[in-house]
Design an enzyme around this catalytic site. Structure first.
Site, short mmCIF file in Angstrom:
data_model
loop_
_atom_site.label_atom_id
_atom_site.label_comp_id
_atom_site.label_asym_id
_atom_site.label_seq_id
_atom_site.Cartn_x
_atom_site.Cartn_y
_atom_site.Cartn_z
CG HIS A 1 -40.44 64.36 105.51
ND1 HIS A 1 -41.45 64.79 104.32
CD2 HIS A 1 -39.60 64.13 104.29
CE1 HIS A 1 -40.55 64.93 103.54
NE2 HIS A 1 -39.70 64.56 103.36
CB THR B 1 -30.15 66.55 119.91
OG1 THR B 1 -29.36 66.31 121.25
CG2 THR B 1 -29.67 65.12 119.12
NE ARG C 1 -26.02 61.23 127.91
CZ ARG C 1 -27.25 61.96 128.22
NH1 ARG C 1 -27.33 63.61 128.97
NH2 ARG C 1 -28.46 61.48 127.77
CE LYS D 1 -8.86 66.90 127.52
NZ LYS D 1 -7.92 65.59 126.87
#
Length: 240
Positions: free
Chosen positions: A122, A170, A185, A188
């Protein structure tokens, strides 16, 4: 139950029925499926839409309270697709929803309750119109997605990478990288030169493994009787 009270012949009969149920009711819903699929509970795998393909040796583990859902719902008159490679493990509660294209490579492991989607579904300002932003998702080979992680639209995850439990991905994840957090993020790096065993190794000697598992079942279930199994089901007692 703390242990399996079934006699060996009853377990074999139940496994045969499970495989028959999968072949008869579930597998025809896929557009393509490879050899030797292992479906733990065919009734709790839900398929909506077309162009959904599974490779060789897929392993789908689902339960009635945590079904696995594959959904394709094309946008702007196009067709969406989900393409899953060989030796892939998909755990309970996984949802894979494509408005355009989701591709999952070989030997991937997808833990419980993971959500993978290539669309926002949406618009941010016009919420009456679906598919406002749809970008394909690609997972490389030997990717491991941790419990309850979310893979968002447009994400590409490189070979051998790991997504930590509960992470929200993301942006692109390079190969051989472990990511965690919200937003995810890097935390390692995986040594690309180090020898790594993948799920493909489990099927290198599939017939031998099947024979070994059958012998193990015979040993573990030896001495079990039908009446003992019924008693444990209807009148359980401490230690069952």
């Amino acid at each position: 139950m703390r242990r399996d009270h079934r006699p060996y012949w009853l377990k074999k009969l139940q496994l045969w029925f499970r495989h028959w149920k999968a072949r008869h009711f579930l597998l025809p819903q896929f557009d393509r499926i490879g050899q030797e699929p292992e479906i733990m509970d065919p009734g709790s795998v839900q398929v909506f839409g077309g162009n959904i393909c599974l490779g060789h040796y897929p392993h789908l583990i689902s339960t009635p309270d945590k079904p696995i859902r594959f959904t394709t719902f094309g946008h702007r008159g196009g067709e969406a697709c989900i393409t899953i490679g060989d030796y892939v493990l998909i755990s309970p509660g996984v949802r894979i929803s494509a408005g355009q294209s989701i591709t999952i490579g070989n030997a991937c492991m997808i833990a419980a309750n993971v959500y993978i989607s290539d669309s926002d579904w949406h618009g941010l300002y016009n919420r009456t119109r679906p598919f406002r932003c749809t970008v394909p998702v690609t997972l490389g080979s030997n990717v491991w997605i941790g419990d309850s992680a979310i893979i968002c639209k447009g994400v590409k995850i490189g070979d051998n990478s790991v997504v930590g439990a509960g992470a929200v991905v993301t942006h692109e994840v390079p190969a051989n990288t472990v990511v965690a957090g919200n937003p995810a993020r890097p935390v390692k790096q995986i040594q690309p030169g180090r020898r790594m065993l993948t799920r493909e190794a489990l099927f290198a000697t599939a017939s031998r493994q099947a024979h070994n598992m059958e012998q193990l079942d015979r040993m573990l279930l030896s001495g079990n009787t039908l009446w003992g199994w019924l008693r444990a089901r209807l009148l359980p007692r401490r230690g069952d």
